[in-house]
Design an enzyme around this catalytic site. Structure first.
Site, PDB file in Angstrom:
ATOM      1  N   LEU A  10       0.823  -1.218   0.000  1.00  0.00           N
ATOM      2  CA  LEU A  10       0.000   0.000   0.000  1.00  0.00           C
ATOM      3  C   LEU A  10       0.855   1.265   0.000  1.00  0.00           C
ATOM      4  O   LEU A  10       0.589   2.225   0.706  1.00  0.00           O
ATOM      5  CB  LEU A  10      -0.950  -0.009   1.198  1.00  0.00           C
ATOM      6  CG  LEU A  10      -1.903  -1.209   1.254  1.00  0.00           C
ATOM      7  CD1 LEU A  10      -2.709  -1.203   2.558  1.00  0.00           C
ATOM      8  CD2 LEU A  10      -2.854  -1.203   0.046  1.00  0.00           C
ATOM      9  N   SER A 128       0.324   2.077 -16.340  1.00  0.00           N
ATOM     10  CA  SER A 128       0.958   3.372 -16.572  1.00  0.00           C
ATOM     11  C   SER A 128       0.021   4.502 -16.189  1.00  0.00           C
ATOM     12  O   SER A 128      -1.186   4.404 -16.368  1.00  0.00           O
ATOM     13  CB  SER A 128       1.374   3.554 -18.034  1.00  0.00           C
ATOM     14  OG  SER A 128       1.927   4.848 -18.200  1.00  0.00           O
ATOM     15  N   HIS A 186       6.130   0.572 -23.962  1.00  0.00           N
ATOM     16  CA  HIS A 186       5.477   1.858 -23.680  1.00  0.00           C
ATOM     17  C   HIS A 186       6.484   2.819 -23.044  1.00  0.00           C
ATOM     18  O   HIS A 186       6.631   3.969 -23.448  1.00  0.00           O
ATOM     19  CB  HIS A 186       4.273   1.655 -22.757  1.00  0.00           C
ATOM     20  CG  HIS A 186       3.777   2.918 -22.097  1.00  0.00           C
ATOM     21  ND1 HIS A 186       4.443   3.499 -21.028  1.00  0.00           N
ATOM     22  CD2 HIS A 186       2.723   3.725 -22.354  1.00  0.00           C
ATOM     23  CE1 HIS A 186       3.809   4.600 -20.675  1.00  0.00           C
ATOM     24  NE2 HIS A 186       2.762   4.762 -21.457  1.00  0.00           N
ATOM     25  N   ASN A 187       7.192   2.335 -22.041  1.00  0.00           N
ATOM     26  CA  ASN A 187       8.155   3.197 -21.360  1.00  0.00           C
ATOM     27  C   ASN A 187       9.317   3.581 -22.278  1.00  0.00           C
ATOM     28  O   ASN A 187       9.805   4.711 -22.213  1.00  0.00           O
ATOM     29  CB  ASN A 187       8.692   2.512 -20.098  1.00  0.00           C
ATOM     30  CG  ASN A 187       7.681   2.543 -18.966  1.00  0.00           C
ATOM     31  OD1 ASN A 187       6.480   2.537 -19.204  1.00  0.00           O
ATOM     32  ND2 ASN A 187       8.151   2.565 -17.736  1.00  0.00           N
TER      33      ASN A 187
HETATM   34  P1  NDP Z   1       7.470   0.918  -3.978  1.00  0.00           P
HETATM   35  O1  NDP Z   1       8.032   0.391  -5.223  1.00  0.00           O
HETATM   36  O2  NDP Z   1       8.166   2.038  -3.307  1.00  0.00           O
HETATM   37  O3  NDP Z   1       7.307  -0.310  -2.952  1.00  0.00           O
HETATM   38  C1  NDP Z   1       6.893  -0.113  -1.624  1.00  0.00           C
HETATM   39  C2  NDP Z   1       5.943  -1.186  -1.203  1.00  0.00           C
HETATM   40  O4  NDP Z   1       6.552  -2.473  -1.307  1.00  0.00           O
HETATM   41  C3  NDP Z   1       5.527  -1.027   0.246  1.00  0.00           C
HETATM   42  O5  NDP Z   1       4.189  -1.386   0.375  1.00  0.00           O
HETATM   43  C4  NDP Z   1       6.440  -2.019   0.954  1.00  0.00           C
HETATM   44  O6  NDP Z   1       5.948  -2.461   2.197  1.00  0.00           O
HETATM   45  C5  NDP Z   1       6.437  -3.147  -0.036  1.00  0.00           C
HETATM   46  N1  NDP Z   1       7.550  -4.063   0.132  1.00  0.00           N
HETATM   47  C6  NDP Z   1       8.846  -3.860  -0.198  1.00  0.00           C
HETATM   48  N2  NDP Z   1       9.574  -4.956   0.083  1.00  0.00           N
HETATM   49  C7  NDP Z   1       8.729  -5.879   0.581  1.00  0.00           C
HETATM   50  C8  NDP Z   1       8.883  -7.221   1.052  1.00  0.00           C
HETATM   51  N3  NDP Z   1      10.066  -7.826   1.019  1.00  0.00           N
HETATM   52  N4  NDP Z   1       7.787  -7.856   1.520  1.00  0.00           N
HETATM   53  C9  NDP Z   1       6.589  -7.250   1.537  1.00  0.00           C
HETATM   54  N5  NDP Z   1       6.379  -5.998   1.107  1.00  0.00           N
HETATM   55  C10 NDP Z   1       7.433  -5.315   0.633  1.00  0.00           C
HETATM   56  O7  NDP Z   1       5.925   1.335  -4.181  1.00  0.00           O
HETATM   57  P2  NDP Z   1       5.185   2.090  -5.387  1.00  0.00           P
HETATM   58  O8  NDP Z   1       3.773   2.217  -4.938  1.00  0.00           O
HETATM   59  O9  NDP Z   1       5.906   3.281  -5.855  1.00  0.00           O
HETATM   60  O10 NDP Z   1       5.247   1.041  -6.582  1.00  0.00           O
HETATM   61  C11 NDP Z   1       4.690  -0.248  -6.478  1.00  0.00           C
HETATM   62  C12 NDP Z   1       4.978  -0.995  -7.769  1.00  0.00           C
HETATM   63  O11 NDP Z   1       4.353  -0.313  -8.839  1.00  0.00           O
HETATM   64  C13 NDP Z   1       6.457  -1.069  -8.130  1.00  0.00           C
HETATM   65  O12 NDP Z   1       6.718  -2.287  -8.738  1.00  0.00           O
HETATM   66  C14 NDP Z   1       6.625   0.052  -9.110  1.00  0.00           C
HETATM   67  O13 NDP Z   1       7.725  -0.168  -9.977  1.00  0.00           O
HETATM   68  C15 NDP Z   1       5.311   0.006  -9.842  1.00  0.00           C
HETATM   69  N6  NDP Z   1       4.889   1.236 -10.486  1.00  0.00           N
HETATM   70  C16 NDP Z   1       5.110   2.440  -9.918  1.00  0.00           C
HETATM   71  C17 NDP Z   1       4.704   3.605 -10.525  1.00  0.00           C
HETATM   72  C18 NDP Z   1       4.929   4.900  -9.865  1.00  0.00           C
HETATM   73  O14 NDP Z   1       4.626   5.934 -10.498  1.00  0.00           O
HETATM   74  N7  NDP Z   1       5.413   4.941  -8.644  1.00  0.00           N
HETATM   75  C19 NDP Z   1       4.027   3.581 -11.834  1.00  0.00           C
HETATM   76  C20 NDP Z   1       3.766   2.270 -12.314  1.00  0.00           C
HETATM   77  C21 NDP Z   1       4.210   1.164 -11.667  1.00  0.00           C
HETATM   78  P3  NDP Z   1       6.356  -1.699   3.564  1.00  0.00           P
HETATM   79  O15 NDP Z   1       5.427  -0.547   3.659  1.00  0.00           O
HETATM   80  O16 NDP Z   1       6.134  -2.730   4.598  1.00  0.00           O
HETATM   81  O17 NDP Z   1       7.793  -1.293   3.426  1.00  0.00           O
END
Ligand code: NDP
Length: 478
Positions: A10, A128, A186-187
């Site tokens: 989340l 995206s 796309h990217n």
């Molecule tokens: P992040 O990539 O920063 O990931 C953070 C989340 O991952 C937190 O909920 C964290 O939990 C959880 N997490 C990390 N390691 C673990 C683990 N070992 N076990 C369980 N939970 C874990 O979050 P974003 O929301 O930015 O992105 C999520 C995904 O979406 C990524 O793959 C990203 O590349 C993709 N994405 C992102 C975009 C963007 O604009 N940001 C656009 C499109 C895709 P905790 O809170 O416990 O640390």
């Protein structure tokens, strides 16, 4: 359980997607490793819809209706594998695990294979639109089995962006890694688009002599025409912005070192493996990496070359119009290259991707959304077997009309010493495609000379080798 979908992870993306599902009337189970994030979501946004907070994986899985739909929105890479490992023992055959992170499509293929052994559908989904798109409606590119799309698709169609004609910006792309592959390209196209816009800016600034504010106005004008796109729109915003601390244009106080998170690089690496020339995307990735070599650039500033001299007012306006032509034609080339890569990937991995469908779901929600994509969709809808977008009659006519200006801009940039790798590579690709004979014949001769790699003749079947070290007679090879 009764929740129709569960979201674990989340951070910005997961939280906003969960809210998007809830706002669209779905019952959403939410879970995060650090439980404070789950509680914060309920606290702040619980009133937006029907959420079920889960504090342990067991609670989370129990909250879902069967077959379960469980969306993983954690950090891409090892964390995704860790989360999958944690949940698989709690799931059963028929359940659907959705990975909405930015996974590499090869990882998605592997995960799909592994979960299939447990009878679990693994659906890699490219999303995206960033943080705002996740909440308001992203462009969604789901892979995975057809069967999983039957259960998941209608939900994705509800939360996705909608094109102007009302079509949801999601469709089943193809099996296993197809969705993440298409998101990757796309990217890559996004990188190329951004680089081309940056080159247009650079030319308007250093050759036309326009201020950032005036370039913002120029881009706003272009945005009412065929270049109408989100990226041009936000570029105008960035250029019009003034730095509060110094009163200078914002673009002048930002360090000129572009960073990257890797999806552009993946696109190019994959294109190299597939043998598809995506030179526009590659130049965009290299332009970012060149910008980052600060020490090298500092040392190289002594290299001789022209300093751009600014045109007079009357010529400047005409030059700006030519830059618009060059930008448009180069953009058509980038998309032609990107769609070629999708077609080649589809063939290599057996995905059967509908290219018109891909263009259709990029029309809204995503970063490269643009009026232009409607034309691409129309091109593939009218000729599904189209081998290159450049050969679509409408695009062929437009690039044909643009080419004098396109050539003039690339020539002027070379003369004035303004780097335009994107425009120049696009033009070289265009000329490479249209050439009757390429110097590749000479390359074959060289290869045969030093490595006896053999060649084919224009006038006879078979492979041949010339005895370069001997009497230079020709012998059949193999
Ligand atoms: P992040 O990539 O920063 O990931 C953070 C989340 O991952 C937190 O909920 C964290 O939990 C959880 N997490 C990390 N390691 C673990 C683990 N070992 N076990 C369980 N939970 C874990 O979050 P974003 O929301 O930015 O992105 C999520 C995904 O979406 C990524 O793959 C990203 O590349 C993709 N994405 C992102 C975009 C963007 O604009 N940001 C656009 C499109 C895709 P905790 O809170 O416990 O640390």
């Amino acid at each position: 359980g009764t929740a129709q979908i569960g979201v674990t992870g989340l951070a910005v993306m997961g939280r906003n997607l969960a809210r998007n599902f809830a706002r669209n009337g779905f019952r959403v189970a939410v879970h995060n490793r650090t439980t404070a994030k789950t509680d914060a979501l309920i606290e702040e946004f619980g009133g937006e819809g029907d959420f079920v907070a889960a504090h342990t994986p067991e609670e989370f899985v129990a909250a879902l209706e069967r077959p379960r739909r469980l969306m993983v929105m954690v950090k891409a890479g090892d964390p995704t594998d860790a989360v999958i490992r944690e949940f698989v023992p709690l799931l059963e055959a028929g359940d659907v695990v959705i990975d909405g992170g930015n996974a590499h499509f090869e990882d998605t293929r592997r995960r799909e294979r592994e979960l299939r052994e447990h009878g679990i559908h693994f659906v890699g989904v490219g999303i995206s639109g960033g943080e705002e798109g996740a909440l308001e409606g992203p462009s969604i590119m789901p892979g995975g089995s057809k069967e999983s799309y039957a259960s998941l698709g209608p939900m994705l169609e509800r939360i996705a962006a909608r094109a102007q004609d009302g079509t949801p910006c999601t469709t089943h792309i193809g099996p296993d890694g197809a969705g993440h592959f298409v998101k990757m390209v796309h990217n890559g196209i996004e990188y190329a688009d951004m680089q081309l816009i940056a080159e247009a800016y650079d030319l308007l600034r250093s050759v036309a002599g326009y201020s950032p504010a005036r370039i913002a106005e120029t881009f706003r004008g272009w945005n009412t025409g065929r270049l109408d796109s989100y990226l041009i729109e936000i570029t105008a915003e960035v250029l019009a912005h003034t730095d509060a601390a110094t009163g200078k244009p914002f673009v002048d106080v930002v360090q000129d070192r572009a960073e990257q998170k890797g999806t552009g690089r993946w696109t190019v690496q994959t294109a190299l493996d597939l043998g598809v020339p995506v030179s526009g995307i590659a130049e965009a990735v290299f332009a970012r990496s060149l910008s980052g070599h600060a020490d090298l650039r500092e040392a190289a500033r002594t290299l001789p070359g022209p300093t751009a001299s600014v045109l007079g007012e009357a010529e400047a306006a005409a030059f700006a119009d030519r830059v618009e032509q060059a930008l448009y034609a180069s953009k058509v080339v980038s998309y032609a290259q990107g769609f070629h890569q999708i077609r080649a990937g589809g063939e290599a991995y057996g995905w059967d991707i509908d290219l018109g469908g891909v263009a259709s779901i990029w029309r809204a929600g995503c970063i490269i959304r643009a009026a232009f994509l409607d034309r691409i969709r129309a091109a593939y809808d009218s000729r599904p077997g189209l081998v290159s977008l450049l050969l679509d009659p409408r695009f062929a006519r437009e690039t044909g009309t643009a080419q004098d200006d396109w050539r003039a801009v690339v020539a002027e940039a070379a003369r004035q010493g303004v780097p335009t790798p994107g425009f120049a590579a696009a033009l070289a690709y265009y000329d490479g495609l249209r050439a009757g004979r390429l110097p590749a014949a000479l390359t074959q001769g060289q290869r045969d000379f030093f490595g006896a790699h053999t060649y084919r003749r224009t006038d006879r079947e078979g492979s041949f080798h010339t005895l370069w070290g001997g009497d230079r007679s020709e012998v059949p090879a193999g």
